[in-house]
Scaffold this motif. Structure first.
Motif, mmCIF file in Angstrom:
data_model
loop_
_atom_site.group_PDB
_atom_site.id
_atom_site.type_symbol
_atom_site.label_atom_id
_atom_site.label_comp_id
_atom_site.label_asym_id
_atom_site.label_seq_id
_atom_site.Cartn_x
_atom_site.Cartn_y
_atom_site.Cartn_z
ATOM 1 N N SER A 63 56.343 27.012 0.954
ATOM 2 C CA SER A 63 57.468 27.933 1.108
ATOM 3 C C SER A 63 57.060 29.258 0.472
ATOM 4 N N PRO A 64 57.742 30.351 0.824
ATOM 5 C CA PRO A 64 57.343 31.652 0.283
ATOM 6 C C PRO A 64 57.455 31.745 -1.240
ATOM 7 N N PHE A 94 60.175 29.403 6.374
ATOM 8 C CA PHE A 94 61.179 30.343 5.884
ATOM 9 C C PHE A 94 62.564 29.743 6.074
ATOM 10 N N GLU A 98 65.061 34.243 3.542
ATOM 11 C CA GLU A 98 63.609 34.427 3.418
ATOM 12 C C GLU A 98 63.025 35.039 4.690
ATOM 13 N N HIS A 101 61.822 38.585 4.670
ATOM 14 C CA HIS A 101 60.605 38.943 3.929
ATOM 15 C C HIS A 101 59.416 38.105 4.408
#
Length: 145
Positions: A63-64, A94, A98, A101
């Motif tokens: 995940s980010p 995402f 999210e 970004h």
């Protein structure tokens, strides 16, 4: 030689008359022990199958907002897969906001690919598809002596 004469010779030698190229004119035949031929063919096929390596595609998901230590664990696992000769699909998922970004995920994937540089080559740049961004890494060919 006629087909009847060839059949007679094969019968006298207690062997089989096998068509090798039935589509040619005249058809090409061979006198041999067909059971032994099939056994040896199966043995060769089995040996060839034993020596081949099937390339699998392994996947690593992140995940980010992944932490540094978690990233390093995923990186080690990815490098292990690449050393074994498997392709690797690295995915960033995402969720919710999210998606605004996606550059964070792109940076994460390029950092992962850069860290695996000595073991693998990225097939393409990171690609966004729906809520997932992914990149494929193929192992570098090593010269075996």
């Amino acid at each position: 030689m006629s087909a009847e004469a060839a059949r007679t010779v094969a019968y006298e030698k207690d062997l089989d008359l096998v068509k090798i190229a039935p589509g040619s004119n005249p058809p090409v035949c061979k006198i041999m022990d067909y059971g032994k031929f099939r056994f040896e063919q199966a043995k060769r096929d089995k040996e060839a199958k034993k020596n081949q390596h099937v390339i699998e595609v392994k996947e690593i998901r992140m995940s980010p907002g992944i932490g540094e230590n978690d990233f390093n664990v995923k990186l080690r696992n990815g490098q292990k897969f690449l050393k074994e000769g498997d392709r690797l699909k690295v995915t960033v998922r995402f969720r919710g906001r999210e998606m605004a970004h996606t550059e964070i995920g792109r940076d994460l994937l390029t950092r992962f690919a850069g860290a695996c540089d000595e073991f693998a080559n990225p097939d393409k740049d990171p690609k966004l598809e729906g809520r997932n961004m992914y990149v494929f890494l193929s192992p570098k060919q090593t010269v075996v002596k």
